[in-house]
Design a protein around this motif. Structure first.
Motif, PDB file in Angstrom:
ATOM      1  N   PHE A 139       0.838  -1.204   0.000  1.00  0.00           N
ATOM      2  CA  PHE A 139       0.000   0.000   0.000  1.00  0.00           C
ATOM      3  C   PHE A 139       0.876   1.258   0.000  1.00  0.00           C
ATOM      4  O   PHE A 139       0.651   2.195  -0.777  1.00  0.00           O
ATOM      5  CB  PHE A 139      -0.919  -0.010   1.221  1.00  0.00           C
ATOM      6  CG  PHE A 139      -1.860  -1.181   1.263  1.00  0.00           C
ATOM      7  CD1 PHE A 139      -2.999  -1.195   0.492  1.00  0.00           C
ATOM      8  CD2 PHE A 139      -1.580  -2.272   2.061  1.00  0.00           C
ATOM      9  CE1 PHE A 139      -3.872  -2.272   0.524  1.00  0.00           C
ATOM     10  CE2 PHE A 139      -2.441  -3.363   2.105  1.00  0.00           C
ATOM     11  CZ  PHE A 139      -3.583  -3.366   1.333  1.00  0.00           C
ATOM     12  N   ALA A 140       1.883   1.272   0.894  1.00  0.00           N
ATOM     13  CA  ALA A 140       2.803   2.410   0.926  1.00  0.00           C
ATOM     14  C   ALA A 140       3.625   2.484  -0.350  1.00  0.00           C
ATOM     15  O   ALA A 140       3.951   3.576  -0.828  1.00  0.00           O
ATOM     16  CB  ALA A 140       3.719   2.311   2.148  1.00  0.00           C
ATOM     17  N   SER A 141       3.968   1.315  -0.915  1.00  0.00           N
ATOM     18  CA  SER A 141       4.762   1.305  -2.147  1.00  0.00           C
ATOM     19  C   SER A 141       3.999   1.910  -3.308  1.00  0.00           C
ATOM     20  O   SER A 141       4.551   2.693  -4.092  1.00  0.00           O
ATOM     21  CB  SER A 141       5.177  -0.136  -2.491  1.00  0.00           C
ATOM     22  OG  SER A 141       6.000  -0.680  -1.505  1.00  0.00           O
ATOM     23  N   PHE A 259      11.029  -2.768  -2.361  1.00  0.00           N
ATOM     24  CA  PHE A 259      10.834  -4.058  -3.033  1.00  0.00           C
ATOM     25  C   PHE A 259       9.543  -4.055  -3.847  1.00  0.00           C
ATOM     26  O   PHE A 259       9.534  -4.388  -5.037  1.00  0.00           O
ATOM     27  CB  PHE A 259      10.811  -5.181  -1.987  1.00  0.00           C
ATOM     28  CG  PHE A 259      10.497  -6.532  -2.559  1.00  0.00           C
ATOM     29  CD1 PHE A 259      11.452  -7.236  -3.273  1.00  0.00           C
ATOM     30  CD2 PHE A 259       9.227  -7.094  -2.398  1.00  0.00           C
ATOM     31  CE1 PHE A 259      11.151  -8.490  -3.805  1.00  0.00           C
ATOM     32  CE2 PHE A 259       8.930  -8.335  -2.933  1.00  0.00           C
ATOM     33  CZ  PHE A 259       9.897  -9.033  -3.632  1.00  0.00           C
ATOM     34  N   PHE A 260       8.448  -3.652  -3.227  1.00  0.00           N
ATOM     35  CA  PHE A 260       7.184  -3.611  -3.956  1.00  0.00           C
ATOM     36  C   PHE A 260       7.160  -2.478  -4.982  1.00  0.00           C
ATOM     37  O   PHE A 260       6.529  -2.607  -6.034  1.00  0.00           O
ATOM     38  CB  PHE A 260       6.016  -3.463  -2.979  1.00  0.00           C
ATOM     39  CG  PHE A 260       5.606  -4.749  -2.334  1.00  0.00           C
ATOM     40  CD1 PHE A 260       4.782  -5.636  -3.001  1.00  0.00           C
ATOM     41  CD2 PHE A 260       6.062  -5.081  -1.077  1.00  0.00           C
ATOM     42  CE1 PHE A 260       4.412  -6.844  -2.412  1.00  0.00           C
ATOM     43  CE2 PHE A 260       5.701  -6.275  -0.477  1.00  0.00           C
ATOM     44  CZ  PHE A 260       4.870  -7.165  -1.137  1.00  0.00           C
ATOM     45  N   SER A 261       7.849  -1.383  -4.698  1.00  0.00           N
ATOM     46  CA  SER A 261       7.921  -0.297  -5.680  1.00  0.00           C
ATOM     47  C   SER A 261       8.592  -0.769  -6.960  1.00  0.00           C
ATOM     48  O   SER A 261       8.167  -0.413  -8.069  1.00  0.00           O
ATOM     49  CB  SER A 261       8.675   0.892  -5.090  1.00  0.00           C
ATOM     50  OG  SER A 261       8.001   1.431  -3.978  1.00  0.00           O
ATOM     51  N   CYS A 262       9.653  -1.567  -6.816  1.00  0.00           N
ATOM     52  CA  CYS A 262      10.325  -2.122  -8.002  1.00  0.00           C
ATOM     53  C   CYS A 262       9.385  -3.039  -8.777  1.00  0.00           C
ATOM     54  O   CYS A 262       9.336  -2.992 -10.016  1.00  0.00           O
ATOM     55  CB  CYS A 262      11.581  -2.891  -7.592  1.00  0.00           C
ATOM     56  SG  CYS A 262      12.932  -1.857  -6.991  1.00  0.00           S
ATOM     57  N   THR A 376       6.697  12.706  14.882  1.00  0.00           N
ATOM     58  CA  THR A 376       7.174  13.276  13.629  1.00  0.00           C
ATOM     59  C   THR A 376       6.853  12.337  12.482  1.00  0.00           C
ATOM     60  O   THR A 376       6.938  11.120  12.619  1.00  0.00           O
ATOM     61  CB  THR A 376       8.706  13.483  13.695  1.00  0.00           C
ATOM     62  OG1 THR A 376       8.981  14.281  14.840  1.00  0.00           O
ATOM     63  CG2 THR A 376       9.216  14.171  12.452  1.00  0.00           C
ATOM     64  N   GLU A 377       6.467  12.891  11.326  1.00  0.00           N
ATOM     65  CA  GLU A 377       6.160  12.070  10.182  1.00  0.00           C
ATOM     66  C   GLU A 377       7.405  11.307   9.748  1.00  0.00           C
ATOM     67  O   GLU A 377       8.485  11.873   9.623  1.00  0.00           O
ATOM     68  CB  GLU A 377       5.672  12.933   8.997  1.00  0.00           C
ATOM     69  CG  GLU A 377       4.395  13.684   9.280  1.00  0.00           C
ATOM     70  CD  GLU A 377       4.631  14.995   9.999  1.00  0.00           C
ATOM     71  OE1 GLU A 377       5.810  15.377  10.175  1.00  0.00           O
ATOM     72  OE2 GLU A 377       3.650  15.630  10.409  1.00  0.00           O
ATOM     73  N   PRO A 378       7.308   9.996   9.517  1.00  0.00           N
ATOM     74  CA  PRO A 378       8.479   9.237   9.122  1.00  0.00           C
ATOM     75  C   PRO A 378       8.947   9.641   7.741  1.00  0.00           C
ATOM     76  O   PRO A 378       8.137   9.978   6.875  1.00  0.00           O
ATOM     77  CB  PRO A 378       7.981   7.773   9.120  1.00  0.00           C
ATOM     78  CG  PRO A 378       6.514   7.887   8.913  1.00  0.00           C
ATOM     79  CD  PRO A 378       6.096   9.167   9.561  1.00  0.00           C
ATOM     80  N   PRO A 379      10.244   9.660   7.489  1.00  0.00           N
ATOM     81  CA  PRO A 379      10.726  10.011   6.163  1.00  0.00           C
ATOM     82  C   PRO A 379      10.338   8.978   5.142  1.00  0.00           C
ATOM     83  O   PRO A 379      10.299   7.790   5.435  1.00  0.00           O
ATOM     84  CB  PRO A 379      12.256  10.051   6.357  1.00  0.00           C
ATOM     85  CG  PRO A 379      12.504   9.168   7.529  1.00  0.00           C
ATOM     86  CD  PRO A 379      11.310   9.283   8.400  1.00  0.00           C
ATOM     87  N   VAL A 380      10.094   9.384   3.912  1.00  0.00           N
ATOM     88  CA  VAL A 380       9.746   8.484   2.857  1.00  0.00           C
ATOM     89  C   VAL A 380      10.741   8.630   1.727  1.00  0.00           C
ATOM     90  O   VAL A 380      11.519   9.543   1.662  1.00  0.00           O
ATOM     91  CB  VAL A 380       8.332   8.748   2.322  1.00  0.00           C
ATOM     92  CG1 VAL A 380       7.314   8.458   3.371  1.00  0.00           C
ATOM     93  CG2 VAL A 380       8.191  10.165   1.828  1.00  0.00           C
ATOM     94  N   GLN A 381      10.674   7.645   0.728  1.00  0.00           N
ATOM     95  CA  GLN A 381      11.603   7.687  -0.369  1.00  0.00           C
ATOM     96  C   GLN A 381      11.254   8.790  -1.331  1.00  0.00           C
ATOM     97  O   GLN A 381      10.084   9.009  -1.653  1.00  0.00           O
ATOM     98  CB  GLN A 381      11.582   6.358  -1.117  1.00  0.00           C
ATOM     99  CG  GLN A 381      12.220   5.227  -0.352  1.00  0.00           C
ATOM    100  CD  GLN A 381      11.346   4.764   0.803  1.00  0.00           C
ATOM    101  OE1 GLN A 381      10.158   4.930   0.765  1.00  0.00           O
ATOM    102  NE2 GLN A 381      11.927   4.228   1.815  1.00  0.00           N
ATOM    103  N   VAL A 382      12.280   9.423  -1.796  1.00  0.00           N
ATOM    104  CA  VAL A 382      12.045  10.514  -2.702  1.00  0.00           C
ATOM    105  C   VAL A 382      11.955  10.025  -4.126  1.00  0.00           C
ATOM    106  O   VAL A 382      12.430   8.955  -4.454  1.00  0.00           O
ATOM    107  CB  VAL A 382      13.143  11.572  -2.585  1.00  0.00           C
ATOM    108  CG1 VAL A 382      13.041  12.318  -1.286  1.00  0.00           C
ATOM    109  CG2 VAL A 382      14.486  10.964  -2.760  1.00  0.00           C
TER     110      VAL A 382
END
Length: 382
Positions: A139-141, A259-262, A376-382
């Motif tokens: 879902f996040a991916s 992994f799921f983004s790929c 704090t909002e967790p950092p995400v991939q740019v």
């Protein structure tokens, strides 16, 4: 997504965790059900004993190292991002050259390298026992891929300073998503700073000067893409925050999401036939290949610096560094690519960054008084 969802529901209805056997059982268990943490695994990892001296000078050196790494990684990433998406390759006196138009291909390159870096880190450094069902990363991916795609595509229609300022204002939809997804409550000062950010962004957008290179800047299409980026990225942040309930490390989160983004980007590119075309474009233009590779390296290194900085100095110091980075990125883009900012627009930028720094200060004061600060909002991939 749909076949995956149907498979998860099928295994749950069949009570596969109790009745399943065979070679595929460990894979299905990890993907659908996850691993229940053992009693010995529920306690967090013991902090590492520092063998080096932790004098103020050593801490200052580490802070300089973290700040420099973040600034170099993300300033270079921002400059290259604008170069790749807004300029032509192979231009000569007789030919205007051609532009790279497939944002998904860049997203794939970024995610593959980030996946490799996270995987190596997980192998080389001890991590908590992983307990989250793997499918929950999807879902996040998905929203992370969509937010990255919107971010690249938006540069075709709006200026880079506008995009950076919109990113700075994402605390507003993050708060809205926090109420919807995580049922959070917020302090009065958070609503105040969110209002100041809205005012600053409005000042900048309504007073933007004309773009010398094109009349497409700050068009409706670009603003819609920016809204998509902010919405998807806000959901990603809150979903990742919920996943941290499984007591995973930030690097494990980075690995699962990438992994799921790929998978998503590879399937999408293959379905469109764009993977081969992107590879051919790299073959025709060596400069683009170098830029795309460096873009991915900066993205992966930046994520590692994010986790290290937060681990060493906390989220407040990290937020200050990244806020300064955003301001420098706007100035750098104006110098390199000729964007114009009016006096009112400059005041709007100042209001936004002042509000962001005010948020950091207010969080610090809450912690000093012993009150529970909003996570704090967790950092995400740019």
């Amino acid at each position: 997504m749909v076949p995956g969802y149907l498979l998860v529901q099928y295994f749950r209805r069949k009570n596969y965790l109790e009745t399943g056997r065979g070679l595929c059982f460990p894979l299905v268990k990890a993907c659908v059900f996850g691993n229940e943490p053992k009693a010995s695994d529920e306690a967090p990892l013991a902090p590492r004993t520092e063998t080096v001296e932790t004098t103020p000078s050593w801490q200052a050196l580490k802070l300089v190292f973290c700040a420099s790494g973040l600034q170099v990684s993300y300033l270079t990433w921002g400059v290259l991002q604008e170069r790749v998406m807004t300029r032509s390759y192979g231009a000569t006196a007789t030919s205007p050259g051609e532009r790279f138009t497939d944002s998904q291909f860049l997203v794939l390159m970024n995610r593959v390298l980030a996946l490799v870096v996270a995987g190596l880190y997980c192998v080389l450094c001890k991590q908590p026992r992983h307990g989250a069902p793997m499918y929950r990363y999807s879902f996040a991916s998905l929203t992370n891929v969509l937010s990255s795609w919107c971010q690249y595509e938006a540069l075709k229609f709006i200026s880079f300073p506008t995009q950076v300022l919109a990113k700075a204002s994402k605390v507003i939809p993050v708060m809205l998503m926090g109420k919807l997804v995580s049922r959070r409550s917020y302090e009065h000062w958070e609503y105040l700073t969110a209002g100041l950010i809205s005012i600053g962004v409005s000042m900048f957008l309504l007073s933007s000067g004309p773009e010398p290179r094109s009349s497409r800047a700050t068009t409706l299409s670009g603003l819609i893409l920016l809204a998509g980026y902010i919405a998807f990225d806000s959901f990603t942040s809150n979903w990742q925050d919920a996943l941290f309930a499984y007591k995973m490390s930030s690097v494990q989160m980075m690995f699962g999401v990438n992994f799921f983004s790929c998978l998503f980007t590879v399937v999408s590119l293959l379905q469109q036939g764009a993977l081969l075309e992107g590879t051919r474009f790299m073959g025709r233009h060596g400069e683009f290949a170098a830029h795309a590779l460096l873009l991915s390296v900066c993205s992966a290194c930046g994520q590692v610096f994010i986790f290290y900085t937060i681990g060493q100095f906390g989220a407040a110091v990290f937020t200050i560094i990244m806020t300064l980075r955003q301001a420098i990125a706007i100035l750098l883009s104006c110098l390199l690519y000729g964007h114009t900012i009016t006096v009112v627009g400059g005041l709007g930028v100042a209001v936004v960054f002042a509000a962001l720094l005010l948020r950091v200060y207010a969080r610090g004061r809450l912690k000093q008084r012993g009150k529970k600060a909003v996570p704090t909002e967790p950092p995400v991939q740019v």
